[in-house]
Design a protein around this motif. Structure first.
Motif, PDB file in Angstrom:
ATOM      1  N   PHE A  96       0.857  -1.187   0.000  1.00 19.98           N
ATOM      2  CA  PHE A  96       0.000   0.000   0.000  1.00 19.98           C
ATOM      3  C   PHE A  96       0.892   1.236   0.000  1.00 19.98           C
ATOM      4  CE2 PHE A  96      -2.801  -3.244   1.349  1.00 19.98           C
ATOM      5  CZ  PHE A  96      -4.117  -2.789   1.299  1.00 19.98           C
ATOM      6  N   ALA A  97       0.657   2.138  -0.943  1.00 22.32           N
ATOM      7  CA  ALA A  97       1.443   3.370  -1.017  1.00 22.32           C
ATOM      8  C   ALA A  97       0.515   4.578  -1.075  1.00 22.32           C
ATOM      9  CB  ALA A  97       2.345   3.354  -2.253  1.00 22.32           C
ATOM     10  N   SER A  98       1.015   5.693  -0.559  1.00 19.07           N
ATOM     11  CA  SER A  98       0.248   6.933  -0.504  1.00 19.07           C
ATOM     12  C   SER A  98       0.897   7.994  -1.379  1.00 19.07           C
ATOM     13  CB  SER A  98       0.190   7.435   0.949  1.00 19.07           C
ATOM     14  OG  SER A  98      -0.463   8.679   1.042  1.00 19.07           O
ATOM     15  N   ARG A  99       0.094   8.892  -1.911  1.00 22.88           N
ATOM     16  CA  ARG A  99       0.623   9.999  -2.696  1.00 22.88           C
ATOM     17  C   ARG A  99       1.483  10.903  -1.816  1.00 22.88           C
ATOM     18  NH1 ARG A  99      -1.191  10.847  -7.776  1.00 22.88           N
ATOM     19  NH2 ARG A  99      -0.233  12.891  -7.689  1.00 22.88           N
ATOM     20  N   GLU A 188      12.589   2.693  -3.373  1.00 24.95           N
ATOM     21  CA  GLU A 188      13.620   2.642  -4.405  1.00 24.95           C
ATOM     22  C   GLU A 188      13.442   1.412  -5.292  1.00 24.95           C
ATOM     23  OE1 GLU A 188      18.514   2.609  -4.897  1.00 24.95           O
ATOM     24  OE2 GLU A 188      17.593   2.724  -2.906  1.00 24.95           O
ATOM     25  N   GLU A 189      13.117   0.293  -4.685  1.00 25.87           N
ATOM     26  CA  GLU A 189      12.974  -0.955  -5.443  1.00 25.87           C
ATOM     27  C   GLU A 189      11.914  -0.839  -6.536  1.00 25.87           C
ATOM     28  OE1 GLU A 189      13.510  -4.760  -6.804  1.00 25.87           O
ATOM     29  OE2 GLU A 189      14.779  -3.674  -5.355  1.00 25.87           O
ATOM     30  N   PHE A 190      10.839  -0.123  -6.244  1.00 22.84           N
ATOM     31  CA  PHE A 190       9.733  -0.033  -7.199  1.00 22.84           C
ATOM     32  C   PHE A 190       9.593   1.361  -7.825  1.00 22.84           C
ATOM     33  CE2 PHE A 190       8.626  -3.679  -4.551  1.00 22.84           C
ATOM     34  CZ  PHE A 190       8.344  -4.632  -5.528  1.00 22.84           C
ATOM     35  N   GLY A 191      10.568   2.233  -7.575  1.00 22.69           N
ATOM     36  CA  GLY A 191      10.515   3.569  -8.157  1.00 22.69           C
ATOM     37  C   GLY A 191       9.294   4.357  -7.757  1.00 22.69           C
ATOM     38  N   LEU A 192       8.847   4.154  -6.521  1.00 18.77           N
ATOM     39  CA  LEU A 192       7.591   4.766  -6.089  1.00 18.77           C
ATOM     40  C   LEU A 192       7.676   6.286  -5.994  1.00 18.77           C
ATOM     41  CD1 LEU A 192       6.359   2.206  -3.410  1.00 18.77           C
ATOM     42  CD2 LEU A 192       5.204   2.822  -5.546  1.00 18.77           C
ATOM     43  N   ARG A 193       8.782   6.805  -5.471  1.00 19.47           N
ATOM     44  CA  ARG A 193       8.843   8.260  -5.277  1.00 19.47           C
ATOM     45  C   ARG A 193       8.911   8.994  -6.606  1.00 19.47           C
ATOM     46  NH1 ARG A 193      11.932   9.175   0.548  1.00 19.47           N
ATOM     47  NH2 ARG A 193      10.888   7.410   1.551  1.00 19.47           N
ATOM     48  N   GLU A 194       9.530   8.362  -7.596  1.00 17.42           N
ATOM     49  CA  GLU A 194       9.543   8.978  -8.921  1.00 17.42           C
ATOM     50  C   GLU A 194       8.137   9.045  -9.505  1.00 17.42           C
ATOM     51  OE1 GLU A 194      13.572   7.374  -8.080  1.00 17.42           O
ATOM     52  OE2 GLU A 194      11.514   6.612  -7.874  1.00 17.42           O
ATOM     53  N   LYS A 195       7.278   8.150  -9.059  1.00 13.30           N
ATOM     54  CA  LYS A 195       5.884   8.138  -9.526  1.00 13.30           C
ATOM     55  C   LYS A 195       4.981   9.013  -8.654  1.00 13.30           C
ATOM     56  CE  LYS A 195       6.468   3.385 -11.167  1.00 13.30           C
ATOM     57  NZ  LYS A 195       6.115   1.962 -10.936  1.00 13.30           N
ATOM     58  N   GLY A 196       5.567   9.578  -7.573  1.00 11.63           N
ATOM     59  CA  GLY A 196       4.785  10.452  -6.695  1.00 11.63           C
ATOM     60  C   GLY A 196       4.156   9.773  -5.508  1.00 11.63           C
ATOM     61  N   TYR A 197       4.703   8.608  -5.092  1.00 15.78           N
ATOM     62  CA  TYR A 197       4.131   7.854  -3.984  1.00 15.78           C
ATOM     63  C   TYR A 197       5.218   7.419  -2.999  1.00 15.78           C
ATOM     64  CZ  TYR A 197       0.084   7.461  -7.065  1.00 15.78           C
ATOM     65  OH  TYR A 197      -0.968   7.745  -7.890  1.00 15.78           O
ATOM     66  N   SER A 198       4.778   6.952  -1.840  1.00 13.31           N
ATOM     67  CA  SER A 198       5.683   6.334  -0.877  1.00 13.31           C
ATOM     68  C   SER A 198       4.939   5.205  -0.183  1.00 13.31           C
ATOM     69  CB  SER A 198       6.169   7.354   0.158  1.00 13.31           C
ATOM     70  OG  SER A 198       7.099   6.749   1.053  1.00 13.31           O
ATOM     71  N   SER A 199       5.644   4.111   0.080  1.00 13.65           N
ATOM     72  CA  SER A 199       5.009   2.930   0.671  1.00 13.65           C
ATOM     73  C   SER A 199       4.664   3.155   2.143  1.00 13.65           C
ATOM     74  CB  SER A 199       5.929   1.717   0.525  1.00 13.65           C
ATOM     75  OG  SER A 199       7.228   1.999   1.034  1.00 13.65           O
ATOM     76  N   LEU A 200       3.618   2.490   2.585  1.00 16.72           N
ATOM     77  CA  LEU A 200       3.146   2.616   3.968  1.00 16.72           C
ATOM     78  C   LEU A 200       3.028   1.273   4.684  1.00 16.72           C
ATOM     79  CD1 LEU A 200       0.215   5.207   3.767  1.00 16.72           C
ATOM     80  CD2 LEU A 200       2.451   5.569   4.775  1.00 16.72           C
ATOM     81  N   VAL A 201       2.410   0.317   4.011  1.00 18.47           N
ATOM     82  CA  VAL A 201       2.081  -0.956   4.645  1.00 18.47           C
ATOM     83  C   VAL A 201       2.266  -2.076   3.624  1.00 18.47           C
ATOM     84  CG1 VAL A 201       0.331  -2.277   5.909  1.00 18.47           C
ATOM     85  CG2 VAL A 201       0.310   0.204   6.027  1.00 18.47           C
ATOM     86  N   VAL A 202       2.691  -3.227   4.109  1.00 24.61           N
ATOM     87  CA  VAL A 202       2.775  -4.434   3.292  1.00 24.61           C
ATOM     88  C   VAL A 202       1.796  -5.455   3.861  1.00 24.61           C
ATOM     89  CG1 VAL A 202       4.233  -6.369   2.597  1.00 24.61           C
ATOM     90  CG2 VAL A 202       5.168  -4.047   2.630  1.00 24.61           C
ATOM     91  N   VAL A 203       1.031  -6.119   2.990  1.00 27.81           N
ATOM     92  CA  VAL A 203       0.070  -7.117   3.445  1.00 27.81           C
ATOM     93  C   VAL A 203       0.253  -8.430   2.678  1.00 27.81           C
ATOM     94  CG1 VAL A 203      -2.349  -7.682   3.859  1.00 27.81           C
ATOM     95  CG2 VAL A 203      -1.600  -5.304   4.003  1.00 27.81           C
ATOM     96  N   PRO A 204       0.958  -9.403   3.248  1.00 24.97           N
ATOM     97  CA  PRO A 204       0.979 -10.742   2.667  1.00 24.97           C
ATOM     98  C   PRO A 204      -0.412 -11.374   2.767  1.00 24.97           C
ATOM     99  CG  PRO A 204       2.836 -10.420   4.145  1.00 24.97           C
ATOM    100  CD  PRO A 204       1.893  -9.282   4.379  1.00 24.97           C
ATOM    101  N   LEU A 205      -0.778 -12.131   1.734  1.00 20.20           N
ATOM    102  CA  LEU A 205      -2.087 -12.774   1.660  1.00 20.20           C
ATOM    103  C   LEU A 205      -1.908 -14.243   1.296  1.00 20.20           C
ATOM    104  CD1 LEU A 205      -3.908 -10.138  -0.578  1.00 20.20           C
ATOM    105  CD2 LEU A 205      -4.218 -10.411   1.888  1.00 20.20           C
ATOM    106  N   GLY A 206      -2.782 -15.084   1.803  1.00 23.83           N
ATOM    107  CA  GLY A 206      -2.729 -16.490   1.439  1.00 23.83           C
ATOM    108  C   GLY A 206      -3.526 -17.310   2.429  1.00 23.83           C
ATOM    109  N   TYR A 207      -2.919 -18.434   2.857  1.00 20.22           N
ATOM    110  CA  TYR A 207      -3.612 -19.353   3.749  1.00 20.22           C
ATOM    111  C   TYR A 207      -2.671 -19.790   4.864  1.00 20.22           C
ATOM    112  CZ  TYR A 207      -6.883 -19.218  -0.068  1.00 20.22           C
ATOM    113  OH  TYR A 207      -7.751 -18.773  -1.029  1.00 20.22           O
TER     114      TYR A 207
END
Length: 232
Positions: A96-99, A188-207
């Motif tokens: 999850f990333a925010s502007r 940095e890994e996903f180039g988020l700040r260049e796109k105008g965002y920054s990460s906030l939370v990670v949510v693994p999903l599965g079972y």
């Protein structure tokens, strides 16, 4: 989109049931994968979350491949290695990333999408301008008066997160919300700040891994109503 009638599925099988039975998964079964059908529903949960003034100041990364999950896990390697197994063993992982900013051009993009989706068909000339003025008023309050616009946008992402966790539980999917990762590394890994965002939370999903997920068998613990609720 077809309107949902709660009576069709026994009032969604009582949403409180899922609030009481979901848990933060401590270990995922790497052999179990989320079906393509449910993955589409996961995406819809992200997209159709509420946000203040419908601003939608968010972006999401959905990792399902081993390579993609490894890229997400890079942000845990130095300070939070204990979170890496959940990311790597999950079926899917959502970042999850925010502007970082909410400029006029973005507000106009949201407005035009609302127009396209028929939000103003009753009286386009009036309703469209009113919507833009109202949303701009709130954004400018947080920019100019409260000076907390980024924090305000972060709160909208957390609003999405809350709905998302309940929604995936209703789909029978386990989840683990985590803030234990290095934000600069993820960005940095996903180039988020260049796109105008920054990460906030990670949510693994599965079972859940029945043998390793100790939290699955523990009872819920919450403060009593006397501590958290005032009825007037």
């Amino acid at each position: 989109m077809t309107q949902f009638n709660p009576k069709d599925i026994k009032a969604a099988q009582d949403i409180v049931y899922f609030a009481k039975t979901r848990h933060t998964t401590k270990a995922f079964d790497p052999t179990r994968k989320i079906s393509d059908e449910k993955v589409e529903k996961i995406k819809e949960l992200l997209r159709f979350s509420p946000s203040s003034t419908n601003a939608q100041p968010w972006h999401f990364i959905v990792a399902s491949s081993d390579e993609g999950k490894a890229r997400v896990a890079k942000a845990t390697e130095r300070l939070f290695p204990f979170n890496a197994p959940s990311i790597l063993n999950a079926s899917h992982v959502v970042v999850f990333a925010s502007r970082l900013e909410i400029p006029e051009e973005f507000l106009l993009k949201v407005l035009e999408q609302e127009d396209k989706d028929g939000r103003f068909d009753g009286d386009k000339e009036t309703f469209k301008s009113q919507m833009h003025a109202g949303r701009s008023m709130f954004v400018n309050l947080h920019k100019q008066d409260f000076k907390d616009v980024q924090h305000w946008m972060d709160k909208q992402v957390y609003l999405n997160l809350g709905q998302f966790l309940l929604g995936v539980a209703a789909l029978g999917i386990d989840a683990t919300p985590m803030e234990g990762f290095e934000i600069p590394v993820m960005d940095e890994e996903f180039g988020l700040r260049e796109k105008g965002y920054s990460s906030l939370v990670v949510v693994p999903l599965g079972y859940s891994d029945a043998d390793k997920d100790y939290n699955a068998a523990l009872p819920k613990s919450r403060l009593p109503y006397s501590e958290i609720l005032t009825e007037v």
